[in-house]
Design a protein around this motif. Structure first.
Motif, mmCIF file in Angstrom:
data_model
loop_
_atom_site.group_PDB
_atom_site.id
_atom_site.type_symbol
_atom_site.label_atom_id
_atom_site.label_comp_id
_atom_site.label_asym_id
_atom_site.label_seq_id
_atom_site.Cartn_x
_atom_site.Cartn_y
_atom_site.Cartn_z
ATOM 1 N N GLY A 137 0.783 -1.231 0.000
ATOM 2 C CA GLY A 137 0.000 0.000 0.000
ATOM 3 C C GLY A 137 0.810 1.274 0.000
ATOM 4 N N GLY A 138 2.115 1.180 -0.216
ATOM 5 C CA GLY A 138 2.954 2.369 -0.225
ATOM 6 C C GLY A 138 3.206 2.900 -1.617
ATOM 7 N N GLY A 139 4.044 3.940 -1.691
ATOM 8 C CA GLY A 139 4.457 4.488 -2.986
ATOM 9 C C GLY A 139 3.292 4.951 -3.827
ATOM 10 N N ALA A 140 3.287 4.528 -5.092
ATOM 11 C CA ALA A 140 2.274 4.987 -6.039
ATOM 12 C C ALA A 140 0.887 4.434 -5.739
ATOM 13 N N ALA A 141 0.800 3.441 -4.854
ATOM 14 C CA ALA A 141 -0.508 2.904 -4.482
ATOM 15 C C ALA A 141 -1.235 3.837 -3.526
ATOM 16 N N LEU A 142 -0.508 4.591 -2.713
ATOM 17 C CA LEU A 142 -1.125 5.288 -1.587
ATOM 18 C C LEU A 142 -2.057 6.436 -1.961
ATOM 19 N N PRO A 143 -1.752 7.269 -2.982
ATOM 20 C CA PRO A 143 -2.667 8.374 -3.275
ATOM 21 C C PRO A 143 -4.091 7.927 -3.628
ATOM 22 N N TYR A 144 -4.285 6.642 -3.957
ATOM 23 C CA TYR A 144 -5.645 6.150 -4.204
ATOM 24 C C TYR A 144 -6.497 6.289 -2.944
ATOM 25 N N LYS A 145 -5.868 6.192 -1.765
ATOM 26 C CA LYS A 145 -6.566 6.372 -0.487
ATOM 27 C C LYS A 145 -6.534 7.857 -0.136
ATOM 28 N N ARG A 146 -7.520 8.582 -0.613
ATOM 29 C CA ARG A 146 -7.490 10.040 -0.571
ATOM 30 C C ARG A 146 -7.411 10.598 0.857
ATOM 31 N N LYS A 147 -8.215 10.026 1.766
ATOM 32 C CA LYS A 147 -8.212 10.548 3.144
ATOM 33 C C LYS A 147 -6.871 10.309 3.818
ATOM 34 N N LEU A 148 -6.311 9.117 3.645
ATOM 35 C CA LEU A 148 -5.016 8.803 4.249
ATOM 36 C C LEU A 148 -3.924 9.701 3.660
#
Length: 381
Positions: free
Chosen positions: A122-133
């Protein structure tokens, strides 16, 4: 080429209180942008030079290897560091340590890494998908950095893949949460480093983000590429990664181009050899002889790309183990060989596109703010 006159007349790039002139940033690259390589690049031109990526947890735990990586040259200013984290609390604490102890003048953050060991957690380029986080991480980091007047910037990719673009939301969120600038690598994580960067995405981000600088990254291999990116996209500056591998003098060419001066001719092989030797000297100063020689080996193919260097000599350079041996090998080169025109294109890793590895159910809910497990990776990517 587009309107280069407009490119050259743009106002100076400012990241927080720092004017970056020319508007050129060295991208942090794992195992590459240590203090030795940054100094080598800085000797050719001004700009902003970012150290290797540092993990927030390693800063909080004061990991000895990480603390060594956080070294800056005496004349390096502003001192720029890229921080990686997935937990708002850990990022806040790491930023507090960095600014509280005066360890850096600018902090960037990495939300663009496409490597499977990072995205699968869930890090790197995956993370911006989780907008609130994503918003929580940027907010916590900005609040901690602002206390010391240190600008915090955010770098990301177009998205996970062609079906999951995140860059416009990421840009707007970063702007709203107080980031001093955003940078876009104009590829998806699925592309990795393959294919062509989609510069039109940089132009769309520039339209969406109105109050802070937008920097473009991807496929800048020559000074003309940089001018063209600014002209075509309207971005405020460029981020250079793989294009400078084995070509630290690219920053001198970029400085000339943005100043409207003629771009210098590429160096002959003898000059390249002297740059290589300077690189070796700086590595020895930073890491000691043995580690420096090991580190230098990976740069050899980049320095000699396209030059008439025989296979046996290339092999020996790639196994060099001492400064004396390096000098002996340099003596065997054709010092008058001109810089090859076919060495101006892509260099470094390219690879193939592929499916992005994500945690189970990652795409189910973009508003889930549960902190993933990716924090346990080591500094440097």
């Amino acid at each position: 080429m587009e309107d280069v006159t407009a490119t050259l007349s743009k106002p100076a790039l400012k990241i927080g209180p720092y004017e970056v002139d020319p508007p050129v940033v060295l991208a942090p690259m794992a195992g590459i942008t240590n203090v030795a390589f940054r100094r080598l690049c800085r000797e050719y031109g001004a700009g902003l030079y970012v150290c290797e990526m540092i993990t927030a947890r390693a800063v909080v735990e004061r990991h000895p290897g990480t603390m060594h990586m956080m070294a800056f040259d005496q004349g390096e200013y502003p001192r720029s560091m890229q921080l990686y984290g997935v937990d708002p609390k850990t990022m806040r604490e790491a930023v507090k340590i960095i600014v509280g102890e005066g360890l850096a003048d600018h902090i960037d953050s990495n939300f663009g890494c496409p490597v499977a060991k990072v995205t699968r957690k869930g890090g790197g380029a995956a993370l911006p998908y989780k907008r609130k986080l994503f918003a929580q991480i940027v907010r916590a980091s900005v609040e901690a950095a602002e206390a010391a007047g240190v600008p915090f910037t955010v770098k990301f990719r177009i998205g996970i893949d062609d079906d999951h673009h995140t860059f416009l939301d990421a840009g707007r969120i970063a702007e709203a949460e107080g980031a001093a600038a955003v940078s876009l690598h104009a590829r998806t994580a699925a592309q990795r480093y393959s294919g062509k960067a989609d510069w039109s995405a940089i132009a769309r981000l520039k339209e969406a983000v109105q109050t802070i600088p937008v920097l473009g990254n991807g496929d800048i291999f020559t000074a003309d590429d940089a001018l063209r990116m600014v002209a075509e996209t309207g971005c405020d500056g460029v981020v250079v990664g793989r294009g400078c591998l084995g070509r630290p003098w690219l920053f001198g060419e970029l400085e000339a181009a943005f100043a409207g001066r003629p771009i210098p001719e590429g160096p002959r092989l003898g000059e390249v050899a002297q740059v290589l030797r300077r690189h070796a000297e700086l590595l020895v100063q930073h890491d000691g002889h043995d580690k420096a020689m090991r580190d230098l080996r990976k740069h050899m193919a980049w320095y000699f790309m396209g030059f008439p260097v025989g296979s046996e000599l290339r092999r020996r350079f790639a196994m060099v183990s001492s400064m004396d041996e390096l000098d002996e090998l340099i003596g065997q080169l054709d010092h008058e060989a001109p810089f090859p025109a076919d060495a101006l294109g892509p260099r470094g890793r390219q690879g193939s596109p592929g499916k992005v590895t994500l945690p189970h159910g990652w795409l189910d809910n973009p508003d889930d703010d549960l902190v993933p497990e990716a924090e346990d990776m080591h500094s440097g990517g």
